[in-house]
Design a protein around this motif. Sequence first.
Motif, mmCIF file in Angstrom:
data_model
loop_
_atom_site.group_PDB
_atom_site.id
_atom_site.type_symbol
_atom_site.label_atom_id
_atom_site.label_comp_id
_atom_site.label_asym_id
_atom_site.label_seq_id
_atom_site.Cartn_x
_atom_site.Cartn_y
_atom_site.Cartn_z
ATOM 1 N N ILE A 1 0.836 -1.204 0.000
ATOM 2 C CA ILE A 1 0.000 0.000 0.000
ATOM 3 C C ILE A 1 0.869 1.251 0.000
ATOM 4 O O ILE A 1 0.604 2.211 -0.731
ATOM 5 N N SER B 1 -6.844 -0.946 -7.238
ATOM 6 C CA SER B 1 -5.599 -0.213 -7.087
ATOM 7 C C SER B 1 -4.460 -0.717 -7.952
ATOM 8 O O SER B 1 -3.351 -0.264 -7.800
ATOM 9 N N HIS C 1 -4.244 1.338 5.103
ATOM 10 C CA HIS C 1 -2.949 1.237 5.791
ATOM 11 C C HIS C 1 -3.123 1.445 7.287
ATOM 12 O O HIS C 1 -2.622 0.681 8.113
ATOM 13 N N LEU D 1 -6.794 -4.080 -3.658
ATOM 14 C CA LEU D 1 -5.568 -4.103 -4.450
ATOM 15 C C LEU D 1 -5.794 -4.698 -5.825
ATOM 16 O O LEU D 1 -5.283 -4.213 -6.828
ATOM 17 N N LYS E 1 1.069 4.231 -2.834
ATOM 18 C CA LYS E 1 0.871 5.644 -2.495
ATOM 19 C C LYS E 1 2.004 6.496 -3.051
ATOM 20 O O LYS E 1 1.769 7.558 -3.639
ATOM 21 N N ASP F 1 -7.500 7.198 -4.816
ATOM 22 C CA ASP F 1 -6.703 6.005 -4.546
ATOM 23 C C ASP F 1 -5.839 6.205 -3.307
ATOM 24 O O ASP F 1 -5.759 5.345 -2.429
ATOM 25 N N THR F 2 -5.191 7.384 -3.222
ATOM 26 C CA THR F 2 -4.303 7.666 -2.091
ATOM 27 C C THR F 2 -5.069 7.654 -0.774
ATOM 28 O O THR F 2 -4.604 7.120 0.237
ATOM 29 N N TRP G 1 -5.805 4.053 0.103
ATOM 30 C CA TRP G 1 -4.638 3.350 0.636
ATOM 31 C C TRP G 1 -4.326 3.800 2.055
ATOM 32 O O TRP G 1 -3.978 3.001 2.920
#
Length: 570
Positions: A147, A259, A216, A255, A151, A208-209, A212
């Motif tokens: 992850i 992602s 995370h 994922l 990022k 997306d960031t 994640w």
Amino acid sequence: MASKFESSIQRGCDFIHDFACSACEEDGLNTEAQHFCNQCTKYYCDICVTKHYGLYKRHTVLDRKDVKKWAAAPGMVDILERCGRHPGEALKMVCGDHDQLCCHVCVSIDHRQCSSIQHIPDVAKGIRKDPEFRQLPQRVAELRKQIENIKNDRKKNSSSLRKTRTAIVDEIKAIRKKINDILDKMEKTTVQELDRLVADQELSIKKDTESWTQMHDELKNIIDDIQSKDSSGEPPLYIGFRKCEEKIKQANEILQNMSNVVKYDITFRKHNGIEDNLSLMKTFGELNESNVFGAQPRSSLFHRDHVFGTKGHKEYNVKMSSDKDKCRIEGICGLPGGEVVITDSNSNKVKLLDQEYRVVDHCDVPEYPFDVCHIGGNEVAVCVSNNKYDRHELHFINITKGKLVTTRKLSFTHRCNSASHLGNNLYISSRTALYVYTMTGQLVKKLYEDKSGDDTVSKIAISNDGKTIYITNCSNSQLITLDNLGNKLATYTDLLGSHGVHVTTAGHVFVCCIYSCTVLQVDKDGKTTLATLARKQDGVYGPKALFFSSRTSSLVVGGLKDTLLVLNVR
């Protein structure tokens, strides 16, 4: 008092809070607590704590700054043991029929008809010795690392998009000088379209960031909570294990399904004859956005049922001056940035190619390098095997600043001739059997075996959803299709020397055959040939490996010659 609108929102909310307001829970509401009273041993939201202050002025109330002290309150349900559906209840049982953790309310409402209800203390016995539980911190660490890497890639990609925008605008300006005043309007229209595309791409990167970051942090919090309770009883550890398993499953699904878009990109193509046709044009050219996919393709790419054709091909020499013998390309895989990694077993080299298929770096391995598979990011794994010297290894290689760096290796008691990676598992071929291993090299199971020849499990490829496995049987000139349990779904014969096999992220299946010197597209069920894409007269010679690049819509084929054959497909 909360309004009817606020109450309806809260009642319908399914958020699981670390601490829910005790007063709101009594009214059937689900509100996050911001305060805790030591004397009352109850939680309060910002609204309810005001009422509490009015009734109990001398009580000690802790706010979020002292949240660590909240969990120690007597009589409260620990966050790890709290039921997700009924936050006020503790998880006490497991339903075997539905494989779910349950509280008493869950059992009474949803599992009354279930026949396999067990108490958690019974099933939690020995959890500390469970191999999967003991591997949990490492699995979470590996997932968090993935992850974090994605990022970082997204942040770099955002900067690259801005540079791409600048380059395209510069090209627009160069064209602008050659034509008259009518270009003012065209320039404005084109740049606005470009900005819209860049904004859309950057918004995707931002989303997306954020995803994640959230995943995370959630993984870190839950594993920290588990490790902090190592000295506690086994039930909390078991509950934490089960919750972490579910979170890992969710992270892997994200994922795989969201992602694995490794890079966003935008291209620009100038209109031909723009000066002559200026009065008919509305923009300077065509702006096309594209993504490099690691797993899930967009609908704008080829549909799963698409039958490919070719529109030309080129050959690229990959032999190095230090190579003494003719190349023998055993494996090919692509990287997110468009680079290609190949294995040359005649020179015992792993070679890194740039986007123009030029060799830019290499590293030596001790024995024959066979297949190579993409692990994630800029990491690949190379099969190294020599039965004579009993060396059977999988070498993990990172590509850093254009250099190949070996980071670790796994050793096996059987041959290691082909590899594929999916989720947290490695699929390893021994030429006659297919094994499943964890990423740390622990054997999970032998999935399939065929002892009817010396090379019955030549190469392997796995569909993006993990449900279908394709195996080439070179000894018997077959393509074998399995489900993920190892059950045989289909056997396709008459593929003379079937060897390399590749399945795209959209589900297209390609096979190359050594003896017939052909490259084929096979249907997704593995039962028939849909198209012959290349033959010996096209430059195919002893093909042993192939790879489809969605980035360039091309099929890269390697074998018993010094060149790679790159087929442009449509």
